[in-house]
Design a protein around this motif. Structure first.
Motif, PDB file in Angstrom:
ATOM      1  N   PRO A 155      36.227  37.394  36.783  1.00  8.78           N
ATOM      2  CA  PRO A 155      37.496  38.110  36.576  1.00  8.78           C
ATOM      3  C   PRO A 155      38.692  37.184  36.442  1.00  8.78           C
ATOM      4  O   PRO A 155      39.700  37.558  35.845  1.00  8.78           O
ATOM      5  CB  PRO A 155      37.611  38.984  37.825  1.00  8.78           C
ATOM      6  N   GLU A 156      38.607  35.968  36.993  1.00 12.16           N
ATOM      7  CA  GLU A 156      39.745  35.049  36.929  1.00 12.16           C
ATOM      8  C   GLU A 156      39.849  34.334  35.583  1.00 12.16           C
ATOM      9  O   GLU A 156      40.765  33.524  35.383  1.00 12.16           O
ATOM     10  CB  GLU A 156      39.651  34.019  38.064  1.00 12.16           C
ATOM     11  N   VAL A 157      38.932  34.604  34.674  1.00 12.97           N
ATOM     12  CA  VAL A 157      38.938  33.995  33.339  1.00 12.97           C
ATOM     13  C   VAL A 157      39.393  35.033  32.321  1.00 12.97           C
ATOM     14  O   VAL A 157      38.961  36.187  32.355  1.00 12.97           O
ATOM     15  CB  VAL A 157      37.541  33.469  32.968  1.00 12.97           C
ATOM     16  N   VAL A 174      42.418  38.304  36.250  1.00 11.70           N
ATOM     17  CA  VAL A 174      42.898  38.910  37.495  1.00 11.70           C
ATOM     18  C   VAL A 174      42.324  38.108  38.652  1.00 11.70           C
ATOM     19  O   VAL A 174      41.294  37.441  38.506  1.00 11.70           O
ATOM     20  CB  VAL A 174      42.476  40.398  37.609  1.00 11.70           C
ATOM     21  N   PRO A 175      42.960  38.140  39.823  1.00  7.68           N
ATOM     22  CA  PRO A 175      42.395  37.435  40.979  1.00  7.68           C
ATOM     23  C   PRO A 175      41.017  37.999  41.327  1.00  7.68           C
ATOM     24  O   PRO A 175      40.745  39.187  41.117  1.00  7.68           O
ATOM     25  CB  PRO A 175      43.412  37.706  42.088  1.00  7.68           C
ATOM     26  N   ARG A 176      40.155  37.146  41.862  1.00  7.05           N
ATOM     27  CA  ARG A 176      38.810  37.601  42.217  1.00  7.05           C
ATOM     28  C   ARG A 176      38.858  38.726  43.230  1.00  7.05           C
ATOM     29  O   ARG A 176      37.965  39.587  43.247  1.00  7.05           O
ATOM     30  CB  ARG A 176      37.997  36.414  42.755  1.00  7.05           C
ATOM     31  N   ALA A 177      39.873  38.747  44.077  1.00 10.08           N
ATOM     32  CA  ALA A 177      39.998  39.830  45.052  1.00 10.08           C
ATOM     33  C   ALA A 177      40.244  41.172  44.381  1.00 10.08           C
ATOM     34  O   ALA A 177      39.982  42.226  44.965  1.00 10.08           O
ATOM     35  CB  ALA A 177      41.116  39.520  46.048  1.00 10.08           C
ATOM     36  N   HIS A 181      39.655  45.777  39.136  1.00  8.82           N
ATOM     37  CA  HIS A 181      40.489  45.985  37.949  1.00  8.82           C
ATOM     38  C   HIS A 181      39.766  45.503  36.688  1.00  8.82           C
ATOM     39  O   HIS A 181      39.824  46.146  35.640  1.00  8.82           O
ATOM     40  CB  HIS A 181      41.816  45.249  38.110  1.00  8.82           C
ATOM     41  N   ARG A 182      39.072  44.377  36.783  1.00  8.62           N
ATOM     42  CA  ARG A 182      38.298  43.884  35.638  1.00  8.62           C
ATOM     43  C   ARG A 182      37.139  44.835  35.344  1.00  8.62           C
ATOM     44  O   ARG A 182      36.835  45.124  34.180  1.00  8.62           O
ATOM     45  CB  ARG A 182      37.800  42.465  35.921  1.00  8.62           C
TER      46      ARG A 182
END
Length: 594
Positions: A155-157, A174-177, A181-182
């Motif tokens: 998700p961070e990519v 998006v942040p991995r946390a 959302h992804r």
């Protein structure tokens, strides 16, 4: 090909990956990233077979997506490959080209950072392979599916996919946390509202992710995403475990939606089973399967009463501005609440005295069930009694609206209960709901203790390969808990001495062979338990309160309260929803109040 190139970019630490295709990838595939790049001196090695820089930890600790060193040389042997890269800290970029396996370069080129790979004229020198590719549209859809599956794991990519019609698919970082959302961006925005978070660990194997509600399902298994140490896989053992977790809450022709991440020591899993690395082999498959099934079922039990928002949305969509609702045909198959969906069949009024299966009281009691003296859950039969006015029961007043399913207000067409909640209304299918309550009570009674066994007058001998007989003998203690008594009978056979009483007459030859096949394929034996659960589901269906039976307000509220405390009561044994919730805001919109 796209999968391998994206994985190389991710192994290089990229945070931005762009993919462009033309002709479904046959004419052009371009993948660019902002990763660490490849030093100029290593470019000739990058296109040589079996050369890789990713095995610093050895074969026992593979922590990268790629590791065999086969992708780039294989692509260069069947297409025109151009590889440009600028390593971190390098003064300039370099390029190397491969055409039909013949390298050219490296030489200086222009590139700001990272790596850019272009693949043109796929299979131009191997026309026999080219003609077996699918259409441009099909190949383009397959590329999109690959990008979607990988995007969930990282998700961070940021991923950007561009097609020949200038359309773009973008997944912002998006942040991995905020992984959900992804996932919503890939599967659909409604997934997050209809999923339960999973987080469980057993013997250093951790399972995390999200499992969709049983009533939020699809007609195929394309929305099932598994990841092992960040690697997307489509392993049949994992898919089988997912089906097992939803076994008694989902219709047979429906498929759950789930995104699950397994994390474990790389030494405990073999990812080099298939060239595409889509299949994996676990050192202890029984542990992994048990973790998946147990974690999902426990999450559903702890989540309490939840219903899919898609059910309410589908019901709202069926209302017409003129108040007309299209009639549904008399099909018993549930296909959602679109036109042509499920219509409950008309049935005679329920007669407690005539039924051999009396409904259980509330969630059921194992001791009561065992001694056969259970009292009906809803008192006497009221098929001919007039419906009492709302509020006549002790629990139907407004003071009970704070319950999740609210307070019962009315019953219509002898099958549906309308309840008022704090912020809307709930419509309950009384037969489906009570069927689930009886089923859960039966399961508690059956699986809470060893099942009664029927001793065979003459033991039945089943001839098997020696390996199958060994696996069955190793699991004999587990089978005994389920009422199946087996023992070795020579090197290549087992003797069946007892069978579960609840199954009645059993085809021992077929049962034992099915168990042997399941143990050989998955390392587990769920066939007996699933058969017993099927019998319990059949009893529950016949022993629950029938459609067409009028209920008193107290009886309706008792049913609602039992649903709120029973795991899995949001759907019946056949996978149909037991209730639908409509929010007050949605109802007001129908009348133009908002």
């Amino acid at each position: 090909m796209v999968k391998e190139l994206i994985e190389n970019a991710l192994d290089a630490g990229a945070r931005r990956i762009e993919i462009a295709t033309a002709g479904g990838g046959k004419n052009l595939i371009r993948v660019s990233d902002d990763g660490c790049g490849i030093p100029a001196g290593e470019l000739p090695l990058a296109i040589r077979r079996h050369c890789t820089s990713k095995l610093g930890g050895g074969l026992e600790a593979i922590d990268t997506l790629g590791f065999r060193g086969e992708a780039l040389p294989s692509i260069g042997s069947v297409a025109r490959l151009s590889l440009k890269s600028r390593a971190t800290g390098a003064a300039e970029a370099h390029e190397i080209a491969v055409d039909g396996g013949r390298p050219d370069g490296p030489r200086p080129t222009a590139l700001s950072k990272g790596t850019l790979i272009e693949v043109r004229d796929l299979f131009h020198a191997v026309p026999a392979r080219l003609k077996f590719l699918k259409s441009d549209r099909a190949e383009g859809a397959a590329i999109t599916e690959i990008v979607r599956r990988i995007a969930i794991a990282f998700p961070e990519v940021r991923f950007e996919l561009a097609g020949p019609d200038r359309s773009r698919t973008v997944f912002e970082a998006v942040p991995r946390a905020d992984r959900l959302h992804r996932i919503d961006a890939v599967i659909g925005a409604e997934f997050g509202d209809n999923a339960i978070a999973i987080d469980a660990e057993r013997e250093a194997v951790r399972l995390a992710g999200f499992a969709g509600l049983p009533t939020f399902n699809r007609g195929n298994g394309l929305a099932q995403f598994f990841y092992v140490n960040g690697r997307p896989v489509r392993d049949k053992m994992l898919l089988s475990a997912l089906r097992g977790a939803y076994a008694d809450v989902l219709a047979k022709d429906r498929h759950p939606i789930a995104v699950l991440f397994l994390s474990l020591d790389p030494a405990l899993v073999d990812v080099n089973v298939h060239p595409a690395k889509a299949d994996v082999r676990f050192r202890d498959p029984g542990l992994v399967r048990g973790l998946i099934v147990g974690a999902i079922r426990q999450a559903f039990a702890e989540a309490g009463l939840r219903s899919s928002t898609a059910n309410a949305a589908g019901l709202m969509a069926r209302f017409r501005p003129d108040g007309s609702v299209p009639a549904a045909p008399g099909s018993r198959r549930f296909e959602g609440f679109a036109p042509g969906g499920f219509a409950a069949p008309r049935q005679a009024a329920y007669d407690v005295g005539a039924s051999p299966f009396h409904p259980l009281n509330g969630a059921g009691d194992a001791a009561t069930l065992e001694h056969g003296d259970a009292e009906p859950a809803f008192g006497q039969d009221h098929a001919n009694a007039p419906l009492q006015p709302p509020g006549a029961g002790t629990d139907s007043g407004t003071g009970k609206r704070d319950h999740p399913l609210g307070a019962a207000k009315a019953q219509f067409h002898g099958n549906f209960i309308v309840a008022e909640t704090e912020d809307g209304i709930v419509i309950v299918d009384q037969h489906a709901a009570h069927e689930r309550l009886v089923y859960e009570a039966l399961k508690t009674a059956l699986h809470g203790r060893p099942l009664p066994a029927q001793l065979l007058l003459i033991p039945e001998i089943v001839d098997l390969p020696e390996d199958d007989a060994d696996r069955l003998a190793e699991n004999a203690a587990t089978f005994a808990q389920l009422g199946l008594g087996i023992e070795r009978f020579g090197p290549g056979a087992v003797a069946v001495r007892e069978t579960p009483s609840i199954l009645g007459r059993v085809d021992c030859q077929r049962l034992i062979r099915d168990l042997a096949d399941e143990l050989a394929e998955f390392g587990t034996a769920d066939t007996i338990r699933s058969r017993i659960d099927h019998v319990a589901a059949t009893i529950a269906c016949h022993g629950s309160v029938r459609s067409g039976r009028n209920l008193k307000p107290d009886e309706m509220n008792a049913l609602l309260r039992d649903m709120e405390t029973t795991p899995g009561s949001g759907q019946c044994n056949h996978g149909r929803p037991t209730y639908i919730e409509l929010k007050l805001a949605d109802i007001e919109k129908m009348f133009g109040r908002r």
